[in-house]
Design an enzyme around this catalytic site. Structure first.
Site, PDB file in Angstrom:
ATOM      1  N   ASP A  28       0.834  -1.206   0.000  1.00  0.00           N
ATOM      2  CA  ASP A  28       0.000   0.000   0.000  1.00  0.00           C
ATOM      3  C   ASP A  28       0.869   1.256   0.000  1.00  0.00           C
ATOM      4  O   ASP A  28       1.975   1.255   0.537  1.00  0.00           O
ATOM      5  CB  ASP A  28      -0.921  -0.030   1.240  1.00  0.00           C
ATOM      6  CG  ASP A  28      -2.081   0.934   1.094  1.00  0.00           C
ATOM      7  OD1 ASP A  28      -2.342   1.414  -0.036  1.00  0.00           O
ATOM      8  OD2 ASP A  28      -2.733   1.226   2.117  1.00  0.00           O
ATOM      9  N   GLY A  29       0.326   2.316  -0.581  1.00  0.00           N
ATOM     10  CA  GLY A  29       0.999   3.619  -0.522  1.00  0.00           C
ATOM     11  C   GLY A  29       1.570   4.113  -1.839  1.00  0.00           C
ATOM     12  O   GLY A  29       2.237   5.157  -1.877  1.00  0.00           O
ATOM     13  N   ASN A  30       1.301   3.404  -2.933  1.00  0.00           N
ATOM     14  CA  ASN A  30       1.816   3.850  -4.239  1.00  0.00           C
ATOM     15  C   ASN A  30       1.278   5.233  -4.620  1.00  0.00           C
ATOM     16  O   ASN A  30       2.022   6.082  -5.103  1.00  0.00           O
ATOM     17  CB  ASN A  30       1.387   2.877  -5.351  1.00  0.00           C
ATOM     18  CG  ASN A  30       2.026   1.524  -5.217  1.00  0.00           C
ATOM     19  OD1 ASN A  30       2.943   1.348  -4.439  1.00  0.00           O
ATOM     20  ND2 ASN A  30       1.529   0.559  -5.974  1.00  0.00           N
ATOM     21  N   GLY A  31      -0.016   5.413  -4.398  1.00  0.00           N
ATOM     22  CA  GLY A  31      -0.649   6.673  -4.780  1.00  0.00           C
ATOM     23  C   GLY A  31      -0.063   7.833  -3.996  1.00  0.00           C
ATOM     24  O   GLY A  31       0.320   8.867  -4.569  1.00  0.00           O
ATOM     25  N   ARG A  32       0.050   7.670  -2.679  1.00  0.00           N
ATOM     26  CA  ARG A  32       0.600   8.748  -1.849  1.00  0.00           C
ATOM     27  C   ARG A  32       2.050   9.047  -2.203  1.00  0.00           C
ATOM     28  O   ARG A  32       2.489  10.188  -2.205  1.00  0.00           O
ATOM     29  CB  ARG A  32       0.483   8.388  -0.359  1.00  0.00           C
ATOM     30  CG  ARG A  32      -0.881   8.730   0.219  1.00  0.00           C
ATOM     31  CD  ARG A  32      -1.120   8.044   1.544  1.00  0.00           C
ATOM     32  NE  ARG A  32      -1.460   6.639   1.342  1.00  0.00           N
ATOM     33  CZ  ARG A  32      -1.607   5.771   2.335  1.00  0.00           C
ATOM     34  NH1 ARG A  32      -1.405   6.154   3.584  1.00  0.00           N
ATOM     35  NH2 ARG A  32      -1.946   4.526   2.068  1.00  0.00           N
ATOM     36  N   TRP A  33       2.795   8.001  -2.513  1.00  0.00           N
ATOM     37  CA  TRP A  33       4.203   8.189  -2.875  1.00  0.00           C
ATOM     38  C   TRP A  33       4.307   9.147  -4.069  1.00  0.00           C
ATOM     39  O   TRP A  33       5.142  10.038  -4.086  1.00  0.00           O
ATOM     40  CB  TRP A  33       4.826   6.827  -3.210  1.00  0.00           C
ATOM     41  CG  TRP A  33       6.284   6.864  -3.487  1.00  0.00           C
ATOM     42  CD1 TRP A  33       7.305   6.696  -2.588  1.00  0.00           C
ATOM     43  CD2 TRP A  33       6.912   7.087  -4.766  1.00  0.00           C
ATOM     44  NE1 TRP A  33       8.517   6.795  -3.222  1.00  0.00           N
ATOM     45  CE2 TRP A  33       8.306   7.039  -4.558  1.00  0.00           C
ATOM     46  CE3 TRP A  33       6.432   7.325  -6.056  1.00  0.00           C
ATOM     47  CZ2 TRP A  33       9.221   7.211  -5.591  1.00  0.00           C
ATOM     48  CZ3 TRP A  33       7.341   7.506  -7.084  1.00  0.00           C
ATOM     49  CH2 TRP A  33       8.722   7.447  -6.851  1.00  0.00           C
TER      50      TRP A  33
ATOM     51  N   ARG B 113      -0.758   9.321  -9.936  1.00  0.00           N
ATOM     52  CA  ARG B 113      -0.750   8.106  -9.115  1.00  0.00           C
ATOM     53  C   ARG B 113      -0.115   6.912  -9.843  1.00  0.00           C
ATOM     54  O   ARG B 113       0.534   6.069  -9.226  1.00  0.00           O
ATOM     55  CB  ARG B 113      -2.184   7.748  -8.695  1.00  0.00           C
ATOM     56  CG  ARG B 113      -2.804   8.758  -7.725  1.00  0.00           C
ATOM     57  CD  ARG B 113      -4.261   8.389  -7.435  1.00  0.00           C
ATOM     58  NE  ARG B 113      -4.360   7.058  -6.866  1.00  0.00           N
ATOM     59  CZ  ARG B 113      -4.217   6.780  -5.565  1.00  0.00           C
ATOM     60  NH1 ARG B 113      -3.995   7.753  -4.720  1.00  0.00           N
ATOM     61  NH2 ARG B 113      -4.324   5.540  -5.136  1.00  0.00           N
TER      62      ARG B 113
ATOM     63  N   HIS C 165       2.384   3.522  -9.038  1.00  0.00           N
ATOM     64  CA  HIS C 165       2.139   2.099  -9.313  1.00  0.00           C
ATOM     65  C   HIS C 165       3.293   1.488 -10.105  1.00  0.00           C
ATOM     66  O   HIS C 165       3.688   0.357  -9.862  1.00  0.00           O
ATOM     67  CB  HIS C 165       0.811   1.925 -10.057  1.00  0.00           C
ATOM     68  CG  HIS C 165      -0.384   2.301  -9.231  1.00  0.00           C
ATOM     69  ND1 HIS C 165      -0.588   1.797  -7.957  1.00  0.00           N
ATOM     70  CD2 HIS C 165      -1.422   3.142  -9.471  1.00  0.00           C
ATOM     71  CE1 HIS C 165      -1.714   2.318  -7.464  1.00  0.00           C
ATOM     72  NE2 HIS C 165      -2.225   3.130  -8.360  1.00  0.00           N
TER      73      HIS C 165
ATOM     74  N   LEU D 143      11.235 -20.176  -5.308  1.00  0.00           N
ATOM     75  CA  LEU D 143      10.320 -19.245  -4.630  1.00  0.00           C
ATOM     76  C   LEU D 143       8.939 -19.412  -5.252  1.00  0.00           C
ATOM     77  O   LEU D 143       8.803 -19.485  -6.466  1.00  0.00           O
ATOM     78  CB  LEU D 143      10.772 -17.787  -4.813  1.00  0.00           C
ATOM     79  CG  LEU D 143       9.838 -16.748  -4.185  1.00  0.00           C
ATOM     80  CD1 LEU D 143       9.934 -16.766  -2.658  1.00  0.00           C
ATOM     81  CD2 LEU D 143      10.142 -15.336  -4.691  1.00  0.00           C
TER      82      LEU D 143
ATOM     83  N   ARG E 118      -4.999  -1.940   8.785  1.00  0.00           N
ATOM     84  CA  ARG E 118      -6.171  -2.782   8.533  1.00  0.00           C
ATOM     85  C   ARG E 118      -5.787  -3.823   7.494  1.00  0.00           C
ATOM     86  O   ARG E 118      -4.740  -3.713   6.856  1.00  0.00           O
ATOM     87  CB  ARG E 118      -7.355  -1.928   8.045  1.00  0.00           C
ATOM     88  CG  ARG E 118      -7.024  -1.059   6.852  1.00  0.00           C
ATOM     89  CD  ARG E 118      -8.242  -0.237   6.382  1.00  0.00           C
ATOM     90  NE  ARG E 118      -7.855   0.754   5.397  1.00  0.00           N
ATOM     91  CZ  ARG E 118      -7.568   2.019   5.666  1.00  0.00           C
ATOM     92  NH1 ARG E 118      -7.657   2.473   6.900  1.00  0.00           N
ATOM     93  NH2 ARG E 118      -7.200   2.859   4.703  1.00  0.00           N
TER      94      ARG E 118
ATOM     95  N   GLU F 218       1.081 -13.587  11.784  1.00  0.00           N
ATOM     96  CA  GLU F 218       1.611 -12.475  12.577  1.00  0.00           C
ATOM     97  C   GLU F 218       1.606 -11.232  11.687  1.00  0.00           C
ATOM     98  O   GLU F 218       1.969 -11.303  10.522  1.00  0.00           O
ATOM     99  CB  GLU F 218       3.066 -12.779  12.990  1.00  0.00           C
ATOM    100  CG  GLU F 218       3.237 -14.043  13.808  1.00  0.00           C
ATOM    101  CD  GLU F 218       2.755 -13.866  15.240  1.00  0.00           C
ATOM    102  OE1 GLU F 218       2.826 -12.741  15.763  1.00  0.00           O
ATOM    103  OE2 GLU F 218       2.315 -14.880  15.835  1.00  0.00           O
TER     104      GLU F 218
HETATM  105  C1  IPE Z   1      -5.311  -2.667  -0.170  1.00  0.00           C
HETATM  106  O1  IPE Z   1      -5.022  -1.328  -0.360  1.00  0.00           O
HETATM  107  C2  IPE Z   1      -5.303  -3.382  -1.485  1.00  0.00           C
HETATM  108  C3  IPE Z   1      -4.003  -3.517  -2.111  1.00  0.00           C
HETATM  109  C4  IPE Z   1      -2.852  -3.179  -1.610  1.00  0.00           C
HETATM  110  C5  IPE Z   1      -4.039  -4.096  -3.428  1.00  0.00           C
HETATM  111  P1  IPE Z   1      -6.174  -0.222  -0.496  1.00  0.00           P
HETATM  112  O2  IPE Z   1      -5.478   1.084  -0.658  1.00  0.00           O
HETATM  113  O3  IPE Z   1      -7.119  -0.603  -1.557  1.00  0.00           O
HETATM  114  O4  IPE Z   1      -6.907  -0.335   0.909  1.00  0.00           O
HETATM  115  P2  IPE Z   1      -7.833   0.702   1.684  1.00  0.00           P
HETATM  116  O5  IPE Z   1      -8.861   1.189   0.709  1.00  0.00           O
HETATM  117  O6  IPE Z   1      -6.952   1.812   2.152  1.00  0.00           O
HETATM  118  O7  IPE Z   1      -8.401  -0.087   2.823  1.00  0.00           O
HETATM  119  C1  IPE Z   2      -1.577   0.261  -3.348  1.00  0.00           C
HETATM  120  O1  IPE Z   2      -1.338   1.617  -3.379  1.00  0.00           O
HETATM  121  C2  IPE Z   2      -1.847  -0.327  -4.703  1.00  0.00           C
HETATM  122  C3  IPE Z   2      -3.245  -0.648  -4.974  1.00  0.00           C
HETATM  123  C4  IPE Z   2      -4.195  -0.646  -4.092  1.00  0.00           C
HETATM  124  C5  IPE Z   2      -3.605  -0.984  -6.332  1.00  0.00           C
HETATM  125  P1  IPE Z   2      -2.520   2.676  -3.361  1.00  0.00           P
HETATM  126  O2  IPE Z   2      -2.872   3.017  -4.768  1.00  0.00           O
HETATM  127  O3  IPE Z   2      -3.650   2.214  -2.522  1.00  0.00           O
HETATM  128  O4  IPE Z   2      -1.800   3.916  -2.688  1.00  0.00           O
HETATM  129  P2  IPE Z   2      -2.449   4.930  -1.638  1.00  0.00           P
HETATM  130  O5  IPE Z   2      -2.956   4.119  -0.503  1.00  0.00           O
HETATM  131  O6  IPE Z   2      -3.544   5.652  -2.355  1.00  0.00           O
HETATM  132  O7  IPE Z   2      -1.314   5.812  -1.268  1.00  0.00           O
HETATM  133 MG    MG Z   3      -4.079   2.422  -0.534  1.00  0.00          MG
END
Ligand code: IPE
Ligand code: IPE
Ligand code: MG
Length: 242
Positions: A19-24, A32, A36, A130, A193, A206
């Site tokens: 998670d966090g690609n978009g914010r990065w 965004r 990704h 792997l 979460r 864990e």
């Molecule tokens: C969880 O991330 C799904 C993936 C990493 C693919 P999201 O960014 O979709 O989760 P929420 O919406 O913050 O719970």
């Molecule tokens: C996780 O990064 C990748 C996917 C859910 C596809 P996000 O795209 O959710 O990045 P944030 O959470 O918006 O930073």
């Molecule tokens: Mg996200």
């Protein structure tokens, strides 16, 4: 002479909520999708580093059943990153002995992407250094529902008795059949979460949460998390032996 304490065994199966690609990307004023793309680069690096850390199974959450709520541009962009990853990484995965599998409901994906997915699964089926599993259009609840429907159909057809619906019978009908449960589940980006990931399988996993955004997650950070995992006591409902 005191003997050095042996290193604790690494987790066999590590699962990651990337998670966090978009914010990065947004933090840098970029679209965004740039995040990704950067995230996909990180996957390559972590996949290459994992076997040396003793990891045998690596599962990554790439697209959830809820991620269709995003803009068409973002969804199509992510799908094209998947297609490119499969096409460009095939040789490297084979040379590194990586078996690639996918979990999730494929029926909603573009047929061309579905063919690429089955093709690379077949091509890498003989490898086992792997076991990499990528979750695409994956939702834990959706997976459990599909398995429950399959069980119900078998009962309706008279092929299965209700008392034969055991944990093993259920696990056998999940997308993860043949894959051990995750020992360690890591989520990046600071969210604490599970977002519908491995709902059945993570019952005794864990968890580790890090504020690092996925495109910044390095093999060094993974190694540090594995050390912490080694210091945990897993009891599975029992008591720690003295
Ligand atoms: C969880 O991330 C799904 C993936 C990493 C693919 P999201 O960014 O979709 O989760 P929420 O919406 O913050 O719970
Ligand atoms: C996780 O990064 C990748 C996917 C859910 C596809 P996000 O795209 O959710 O990045 P944030 O959470 O918006 O930073
Ligand atoms: Mg996200």
């Amino acid at each position: 002479m005191p003997q050095p304490t042996p290193a604790p065994p690494p987790p066999e199966h590590v699962a990651i909520i990337m998670d966090g690609n978009g914010r990065w990307a947004t933090n840098r004023g970029w679209p965004r999708l740039v995040g990704h793309r950067k995230g996909a680069e990180r996957v390559k690096q972590i996949v290459s580093a994992a076997p040396e850390m003793g990891i045998k199974w690596l599962t990554v959450y790439a697209f959830s059943t809820e991620n269709w709520k995003r803009s068409t541009e973002e969804v199509l962009g992510i799908m094209s990153i998947f297609a490119r990853y499969i096409q460009r990484e095939a040789d490297r995965l084979a040379s590194e002995g990586v078996r690639l599998r996918f979990i999730g409901d494929r029926s909603r994906l573009d047929p061309k992407l579905q063919r690429l997915m089955s093709g690379i699964e077949e091509r890498t089926a003989g490898f086992s250094r792997l076991n990499l599993t990528v979750a695409i259009n994956y939702g834990g609840r959706d997976e459990i529902l599909r398995a429950a429907r399959a069980l119900a159909q078998e009962v309706a057809d008279g092929r299965l008795a209700p008392c034969d619906i055991t944990e093993a019978a259920m696990a056998e009908r999940l997308d993860t059949r043949g894959i051990p449960d995750p020992d360690l589940i890591i989520r990046t980006s600071g969210e604490t979460r599970t977002s519908n990931f491995l709902v059945w399988q993570a019952a005794y996993g864990e968890y580790e949460f890090t504020s690092t955004l996925w495109p910044d997650f390095s093999p060094d950070e993974l190694a540090a998390i594995l050390v912490r995992f080694g210091n945990r006591q897993r009891r599975f409902g029992g008591v720690t032996p003295k």
